[in-house]
Design a protein around this motif. Structure first.
Motif, mmCIF file in Angstrom:
data_model
loop_
_atom_site.group_PDB
_atom_site.id
_atom_site.type_symbol
_atom_site.label_atom_id
_atom_site.label_comp_id
_atom_site.label_asym_id
_atom_site.label_seq_id
_atom_site.Cartn_x
_atom_site.Cartn_y
_atom_site.Cartn_z
ATOM 1 N N UNK A 10 0.830 -1.330 0.381
ATOM 2 C CA UNK A 10 0.086 0.024 -0.380
ATOM 3 C C UNK A 10 1.142 0.864 -0.371
ATOM 4 N N UNK A 11 0.201 2.461 -0.220
ATOM 5 C CA UNK A 11 1.152 3.620 -0.348
ATOM 6 C C UNK A 11 1.569 3.643 1.048
ATOM 7 N N UNK A 12 0.936 3.705 2.103
ATOM 8 C CA UNK A 12 1.306 4.112 3.521
ATOM 9 C C UNK A 12 2.420 3.402 3.277
ATOM 10 N N UNK A 13 2.396 1.750 3.687
ATOM 11 C CA UNK A 13 3.845 0.424 3.809
ATOM 12 C C UNK A 13 4.756 1.070 2.791
ATOM 13 N N UNK A 14 4.668 1.700 1.638
ATOM 14 C CA UNK A 14 5.785 2.460 0.522
ATOM 15 C C UNK A 14 6.311 3.268 1.269
ATOM 16 N N UNK A 15 5.932 4.170 2.033
ATOM 17 C CA UNK A 15 6.111 5.564 2.271
ATOM 18 C C UNK A 15 6.355 6.170 3.716
#
Length: 182
Positions: A10-15
């Motif tokens: 997910x985006x939160x995981x990536x960032x």
């Protein structure tokens, strides 16, 4: 043909910066405060710096803590060698190690000038600011090497350093001279 993972991150995981520590010079200022909030929201433990420890800590106390991370305020005048060294060492001690440096500190001259009217003293002030960015970057590099850990360094350059962006800035003394614009 490459195989796709069972699940895309997910985006939160990536960032995510969870478990990381970030030092932001000028962290209680206009741009610095926004960067501190973003880093905190992404999970980083943030060290806010200002020339005044109380100002840095007061702002650090307002930062979000989505992962119950801690935030700190440290006195650091990036132009002053002893303050730079002691502030950086304190940030390392408070966090156990830094992963991110955001060089955002600024020594604001009393008036905004362009190449037609900047004085040698004002120009030297800007060079000292850039030199301080370099020395802090080298401190961060040396710290990362000593830990055998990766690190990120972000260098900020902005028109706000000239035009004045702080809510309490004296707009008259920082207004650009429109007669020199082309």
């Amino acid at each position: 043909m490459p195989t796709l993972p069972d699940r895309e991150p997910t985006i939160p995981e990536l960032f995510s910066l969870r478990g990381r520590a970030a030092l932001v010079t000028g962290g209680s200022g206009h741009l610095g405060s926004a960067m501190c909030r973003a880093l905190a929201e992404a999970g980083a433990s943030v060290v806010v710096t200002s020339r005044q420890r109380d100002k840095a800590q007061s702002f650090a106390d307002t930062l979000p803590r989505p992962f119950e991370q801690s935030h700190h305020g440290v006195a650091l005048d990036h132009i002053d060698e002893s303050s730079r060294q002691s502030g950086f060492a304190e940030a390392v001690k408070l966090t156990g190690g830094l992963d991110v440096l955001v060089n955002n500190g600024l020594t604001r001259s009393s008036a905004a000038h362009d190449l037609t009217n900047v004085t040698a003293t004002e120009f030297d002030e800007h060079l000292r600011n850039n030199t301080a960015y370099f020395i802090l970057s080298r401190l961060m590099r040396d710290h990362a090497v000593s830990r055998a850990a990766p690190a990120s360094i972000v260098l900020i350059g902005s028109m706000y350093g000239v035009a004045g962006s702080y809510p309490d800035a004296d707009r008259k003394s920082t207004r650009l001279n429109s007669s020199h614009r082309t």
